[in-house]
Design a protein around this motif. Sequence first.
Motif, PDB file in Angstrom:
ATOM      1  N   ARG A 131       0.880  -1.308  -0.240  1.00 26.79           N
ATOM      2  CA  ARG A 131      -0.018   0.068   0.160  1.00 26.79           C
ATOM      3  C   ARG A 131       0.976   0.967   0.085  1.00 26.79           C
ATOM      4  NH1 ARG A 131      -4.755  -1.483   4.316  1.00 26.79           N
ATOM      5  NH2 ARG A 131      -5.513  -3.245   3.243  1.00 26.79           N
ATOM      6  N   ILE A 132       0.218   2.259  -0.681  1.00 31.41           N
ATOM      7  CA  ILE A 132       1.490   3.323  -0.767  1.00 31.41           C
ATOM      8  C   ILE A 132       0.601   4.550   0.163  1.00 31.41           C
ATOM      9  CG2 ILE A 132       1.459   2.790  -3.006  1.00 31.41           C
ATOM     10  CD1 ILE A 132      -0.724   5.554  -3.503  1.00 31.41           C
ATOM     11  N   LYS A 133       1.470   5.138   0.657  1.00 32.98           N
ATOM     12  CA  LYS A 133       1.195   6.728   1.793  1.00 32.98           C
ATOM     13  C   LYS A 133      -0.182   7.250   1.620  1.00 32.98           C
ATOM     14  CE  LYS A 133       3.074  10.578   1.112  1.00 32.98           C
ATOM     15  NZ  LYS A 133       1.598  11.631   1.459  1.00 32.98           N
ATOM     16  N   GLU A 134      -0.913   8.011   0.453  1.00 29.15           N
ATOM     17  CA  GLU A 134      -1.941   8.164   0.421  1.00 29.15           C
ATOM     18  C   GLU A 134      -3.199   6.987   1.167  1.00 29.15           C
ATOM     19  OE1 GLU A 134       1.056  10.217  -1.828  1.00 29.15           O
ATOM     20  OE2 GLU A 134       0.462   8.162  -2.225  1.00 29.15           O
ATOM     21  N   GLU A 135      -3.237   5.719   0.511  1.00 28.63           N
ATOM     22  CA  GLU A 135      -4.179   4.774   0.866  1.00 28.63           C
ATOM     23  C   GLU A 135      -4.220   4.349   2.377  1.00 28.63           C
ATOM     24  OE1 GLU A 135      -4.551   1.102  -1.690  1.00 28.63           O
ATOM     25  OE2 GLU A 135      -2.053   2.024  -1.325  1.00 28.63           O
ATOM     26  N   ASN A 136      -2.922   3.849   2.999  1.00 27.58           N
ATOM     27  CA  ASN A 136      -2.640   4.139   4.167  1.00 27.58           C
ATOM     28  C   ASN A 136      -3.453   5.539   5.219  1.00 27.58           C
ATOM     29  OD1 ASN A 136      -1.116   1.914   4.217  1.00 27.58           O
ATOM     30  ND2 ASN A 136       0.989   2.962   4.005  1.00 27.58           N
ATOM     31  N   GLU A 137      -3.102   6.820   4.519  1.00 23.88           N
ATOM     32  CA  GLU A 137      -4.027   7.808   5.613  1.00 23.88           C
ATOM     33  C   GLU A 137      -5.419   7.387   5.281  1.00 23.88           C
ATOM     34  OE1 GLU A 137      -2.331  10.943   2.702  1.00 23.88           O
ATOM     35  OE2 GLU A 137      -0.578  10.983   4.223  1.00 23.88           O
ATOM     36  N   ILE A 138      -6.021   6.634   4.016  1.00 28.09           N
ATOM     37  CA  ILE A 138      -7.031   6.751   4.985  1.00 28.09           C
ATOM     38  C   ILE A 138      -7.311   5.618   5.557  1.00 28.09           C
ATOM     39  CG2 ILE A 138      -9.110   6.434   3.692  1.00 28.09           C
ATOM     40  CD1 ILE A 138      -7.765   7.511   0.590  1.00 28.09           C
ATOM     41  N   TYR A 139      -6.515   5.008   4.772  1.00 31.53           N
ATOM     42  CA  TYR A 139      -6.716   3.368   5.312  1.00 31.53           C
ATOM     43  C   TYR A 139      -6.942   3.370   7.650  1.00 31.53           C
ATOM     44  CZ  TYR A 139      -7.389   0.122   2.076  1.00 31.53           C
ATOM     45  OH  TYR A 139      -7.432  -1.069   0.990  1.00 31.53           O
ATOM     46  N   ALA A 184      -5.305  10.279  -6.826  1.00 30.77           N
ATOM     47  CA  ALA A 184      -4.469  11.081  -7.559  1.00 30.77           C
ATOM     48  C   ALA A 184      -3.665  12.166  -7.666  1.00 30.77           C
ATOM     49  CB  ALA A 184      -5.905  11.068  -9.087  1.00 30.77           C
ATOM     50  N   LYS A 185      -4.093  12.784  -6.758  1.00 29.48           N
ATOM     51  CA  LYS A 185      -3.542  13.787  -5.212  1.00 29.48           C
ATOM     52  C   LYS A 185      -1.531  13.373  -5.909  1.00 29.48           C
ATOM     53  CE  LYS A 185      -3.755  16.950  -1.209  1.00 29.48           C
ATOM     54  NZ  LYS A 185      -3.990  17.349  -0.741  1.00 29.48           N
ATOM     55  N   ARG A 186      -1.775  11.699  -5.461  1.00 28.69           N
ATOM     56  CA  ARG A 186      -0.019  11.827  -5.077  1.00 28.69           C
ATOM     57  C   ARG A 186       0.790  12.590  -6.219  1.00 28.69           C
ATOM     58  NH1 ARG A 186       3.115   7.302  -3.404  1.00 28.69           N
ATOM     59  NH2 ARG A 186       4.936   6.356  -5.449  1.00 28.69           N
ATOM     60  N   ARG A 187       0.236  12.407  -7.670  1.00 28.20           N
ATOM     61  CA  ARG A 187       0.567  12.882  -9.023  1.00 28.20           C
ATOM     62  C   ARG A 187       0.451  14.483  -8.883  1.00 28.20           C
ATOM     63  NH1 ARG A 187       4.791  12.394  -9.043  1.00 28.20           N
ATOM     64  NH2 ARG A 187       4.894  13.322 -10.418  1.00 28.20           N
ATOM     65  N   ILE A 188      -1.134  14.808  -8.875  1.00 25.50           N
ATOM     66  CA  ILE A 188      -1.624  16.332  -9.389  1.00 25.50           C
ATOM     67  C   ILE A 188      -1.446  16.873  -8.416  1.00 25.50           C
ATOM     68  CG2 ILE A 188      -2.839  14.910 -11.318  1.00 25.50           C
ATOM     69  CD1 ILE A 188      -4.888  15.520 -10.088  1.00 25.50           C
ATOM     70  N   GLY A 189      -0.940  16.738  -7.118  1.00 31.40           N
ATOM     71  CA  GLY A 189      -0.844  17.751  -6.189  1.00 31.40           C
ATOM     72  C   GLY A 189      -2.351  18.333  -5.610  1.00 31.40           C
ATOM     73  N   ILE A 190      -3.660  17.902  -6.079  1.00 33.67           N
ATOM     74  CA  ILE A 190      -4.837  18.419  -5.401  1.00 33.67           C
ATOM     75  C   ILE A 190      -6.197  17.274  -5.690  1.00 33.67           C
ATOM     76  CG2 ILE A 190      -4.516  20.705  -6.664  1.00 33.67           C
ATOM     77  CD1 ILE A 190      -6.320  18.844  -8.831  1.00 33.67           C
TER      78      ILE A 190
END
Length: 249
Positions: free
Chosen positions: A136-144, A180-186
């Motif tokens: 799992r990537i950071k952005e997912e872990n923040e939700i989990y 998606a925010k991982r790349r586009i920043g928003i």
Amino acid sequence: MGWKSSLIIIENKENFTDENEILNALGKSDYEFDRELTLDECIYPNDKSINIGYFNGNIVISDDYQITTNSLERADKLNLTKEEKNLVELFPTSEIVTVACHSAVNYHGYSVIENGIKKRLKIISSDEPRIEFGERIKEENEIYERSYTKDNKNFWKDDADPEEDFTEDQLMEDFTFGVAKRRIGILLDHSDGDELMEKVIFKKFKSPNQTSEVEELIKTEKKAKWIKYGIIILILIIWQILKRTVFKN
């Protein structure tokens, strides 16, 4: 708002702008430029088009589920698809993030490719269990981290109603646009996504041999009309034959 979207987001280290090369990589070499528009107009084009824009150091492609379906739902674990291999040849050291969602079935999926290797893949919907490969990537872990586990499933508390729980598929927007925010920043589903949704110009590319839904409908109606006329003529011919043979005798 019910979201329907599928995006391929490519880290654009070299300021690459050759859309024809991108189309070739996606297996759409016959596609031709159609017009300019915003992401708000093409995030769910529903016309089998490929829409390409540039934002915050990335190439953003809205593909109408044509490429993303192979990359996510039809993926062979973490193996690259043909289109992904082609993109990696163009962008060998770039991060490539693919995200897709469809609110009708609370479907969401995403994958992450780094340096030509697919590191992460996850898909889930309301009628299908979660399928995932890779760490799992950071952005997912923040939700989990906000969830709790019950019966080997993740649930999230509803802040407005503590008695209610959200299932993982119901957090479709959180996961889709969080990754998606991982790349586009928003976050595209928040006000900070307005710039990308409404101000960045995208180029739409379509197959010259492709007909629109309206044109297909007209063709279908014409075909149905001629079938109807054909049946009427056939009935009249049979009636005339019966009149001259059976009824005459």
